[in-house]
Scaffold this active site. Structure first.
Site, short mmCIF file in Angstrom:
data_model
loop_
_atom_site.label_atom_id
_atom_site.label_comp_id
_atom_site.label_asym_id
_atom_site.label_seq_id
_atom_site.Cartn_x
_atom_site.Cartn_y
_atom_site.Cartn_z
N GLU A 200 63.34 18.66 -9.29
CA GLU A 200 62.23 19.04 -10.16
C GLU A 200 62.78 19.72 -11.40
O GLU A 200 63.86 20.31 -11.36
CB GLU A 200 61.29 20.04 -9.45
CG GLU A 200 60.37 19.44 -8.43
CD GLU A 200 59.50 20.48 -7.73
OE1 GLU A 200 58.55 20.09 -7.04
OE2 GLU A 200 59.76 21.69 -7.87
N HIS A 208 54.26 33.77 -9.04
CA HIS A 208 53.94 33.09 -7.79
C HIS A 208 52.49 33.43 -7.46
O HIS A 208 52.18 34.57 -7.14
CB HIS A 208 54.88 33.56 -6.68
CG HIS A 208 54.53 33.04 -5.32
ND1 HIS A 208 55.44 32.41 -4.51
CD2 HIS A 208 53.38 33.04 -4.64
CE1 HIS A 208 54.84 32.05 -3.39
NE2 HIS A 208 53.58 32.43 -3.44
N ARG A 292 50.19 28.19 7.89
CA ARG A 292 50.08 29.31 8.85
C ARG A 292 49.24 30.43 8.24
O ARG A 292 48.94 30.40 7.05
CB ARG A 292 51.48 29.87 9.11
CG ARG A 292 52.11 30.38 7.81
CD ARG A 292 53.43 31.11 7.99
NE ARG A 292 53.87 31.73 6.76
CZ ARG A 292 54.48 31.13 5.76
NH1 ARG A 292 54.74 29.84 5.82
NH2 ARG A 292 54.84 31.80 4.68
N ARG A 338 54.93 46.05 1.64
CA ARG A 338 55.60 45.85 2.92
C ARG A 338 56.62 46.97 3.12
O ARG A 338 57.50 47.15 2.28
CB ARG A 338 56.32 44.50 2.94
CG ARG A 338 55.39 43.32 2.79
CD ARG A 338 56.15 42.03 3.04
NE ARG A 338 55.34 40.87 2.73
CZ ARG A 338 55.69 39.62 3.01
NH1 ARG A 338 56.86 39.39 3.59
NH2 ARG A 338 54.90 38.61 2.71
#
Ligand code: MV4
Length: 448
Positions: A200, A208, A292, A338
């Site tokens: 690509e 993102h 998921r 996180r």
């Protein structure tokens, strides 16, 4: 009807799933490794079955043992969580063959979306924008060089079975191509036992952006808005938020419609995520589809009010979606940090050990998803994520203030964590202004 769910996972996501089941009146079965005999998920589930030694390959990745545990306990469904067997199409197929409800999409969808080159071609056919690149497998350097020139440099060479950064190399120019191609190919062969490659154009400093989708078994598909996951390091996300500051209502609607189209083109059912790269110009491209539930699902839960784990179970149960797209409203702003057992001063190396003492924050608009407790031992066998700290407030600035305050309250003693590092990011002027992309940590926030 699902009456008993076996959770094929550990840690905070296993606890998250046990809680959802208990609230729905569904019995739970935990599976655990010898290292997790005292783990929270083992203690909280209605039943717990030991499936082997600490090493994931000998326990949480052992399909036959997990299927046996399901049969023995009489569970009718398996929730795979994330990681481990969650995107293993063979495991989903084994469940299908054994008449066990796999709480997720069909094995066929998992297999097709797991092949990033097939996923790409599926999206091209559906009219979903993809990054300029190759439609067929690239097998040799000569044809690769020719194709890369047409695509224009810089290019990225990717493994069809890759994703998450493995088997991937960038070539800035023709001179770099051969080495990049051969290295990526070797890495792919070693990691996936398959070296089918595609090429690509390489998109520089994008954001993102990923869209959460839900699809029932009757062709109804909705999106639940986006998450901006640009704050990451080595393909490990650190902070995620929803909504993204980069999306206007118009762009959100446009990308959301494309995400739904992508899910429909894939024959998708259950909860999934459509990943995009977004340029400053507002141009966006499909990158991958994750089949998921994801680590960062709580930010979407908070801005939509939808419990995604319960939604997954209801869909797997054969229920219709209870909402149409126009019923989905985004309220306020949510951020997730996180918290990992790692040392940012030492190149983020994992920090196993016993948590000798701890205090985690709470209060209005503060959520902790975690499986740690005082006296808990962080072992070196599994992922280093200890907890997810999620906040929700009316605006992004208020959510940032709340996250700073909550991070400031966290006490975890006995091991190193990234809490102070997260606190610093929450004060970085570019984070605060929302001027972020996937290079943020590497370019603006390096330690050492
Ligand atoms: C890209 C890209 C730029 N251009 N593809 C990273 C993992 C895998 N999901 C695909 N990845 C990328 N693909 C093109 N054509 C940049 C990345 C990438 C990336 C993407 C999202 C979040 C963080 C990233 C970090 C490095 C590279």
């Amino acid at each position: 009807m699902i009456q008993k769910v076996l959770i094929a996972n550990r840690g905070e996501i296993a606890v998250r799933i046990i809680r959802a089941c208990r609230e729905m009146g569904i019995a739970t079965v935990a599976v655990y490794s010898e290292a997790d005999a005292e783990a929270l998920h083992t203690q909280l589930a209605d039943e717990a079955i030991c499936i082997g030694p600490a090493q994931p390959l000998e326990s949480y990745l052992m399909m036959e043992r997990i299927i046996s545990a399901t049969m023995i306990s009489g569970a009718d469904a398996i929730h795979p969580g994330f990681g481990f067997l969650s995107e293993n199409s063979k495991f989903a197929q084994l469940c299908e063959q054994c008449n066990i409800t796999f709480i997720g999409p069909s094995s066929e969808v998992i297999r097709k979306m797991g092949n990033k080159s097939i996923a790409r071609n599926t999206m091209i056919e559906a009219g979903v924008p993809v990054i300029p690149g190759t439609k067929e497998a690239v097998t040799d350097v000569e044809s690769g060089l020719k194709l890369a020139k047409e695509i224009t440099y810089p290019v990225i060479i990717k493994a069809a079975l890759g994703g998450g950064g493995k088997g991937m190399r960038v070539a800035k120019n023709e001179a770099e191509f051969e080495t990049a191609f051969e290295t990526a190919k070797k890495e792919a062969k070693a990691a996936f036992g398959d070296d089918t490659m595609y090429i690509e154009h390489f998109i520089e400093h994008p954001r993102h952006i990923e869209f959460q989708v839900l699809a029932d078994n009757y062709g109804n598909t909705v999106h639940l808005g986006e998450r901006d996951c640009s704050i990451q390091r080595n393909h490990q996300k650190m902070i995620e938020e929803s909504p993204s500051i980069a999306l206007s209502p118009k762009l959100r609607e446009e990308m959301g419609e494309v995400a739904v189209r992508a899910a429909k083109a894939a024959n998708y059912t259950n909860a999934g995520t459509v990943e995009f790269l977004l340029e400053d110009t507002g141009k966006f491209y499909f990158m991958e589809m994750n089949t998921r539930i994801q680590v960062e699902h709580p930010v979407t839960e908070w801005v939509t009010g939808i419990d995604l784990i319960k939604a997954q179970i209801r869909i797997a149960n054969g229920e219709k979606l209870a909402y149409k797209q126009e019923d989905i409203k985004i309220t306020g702003h949510a951020i997730e940090c996180r918290i990992n057992a790692e040392n940012p001063e030492k190149n983020f190396r994992p920090s196993p050990g016993v948590i000798t003492d701890m205090y985690l924050p709470g209060g209005k608009g503060v959520r902790i998803d975690s499986a740690i407790y005082s006296g808990y031992e962080v072992t070196p066998y599994y992922d280093s994520m200890l907890a997810k700290l999620i906040v929700h407030a009316a605006t992004r600035n208020e959510a940032i203030s709340k996250m700073r305050s909550a991070l400031g309250e966290v006490i975890i003693e006995g091991i190193d964590t990234n809490v102070d590092y997260q606190y610093e990011i929450l004060h970085h002027p570019d984070f605060v202004s929302g001027d972020i992309n996937i290079e943020f940590i590497e370019k603006k926030f390096r330690k050492e």
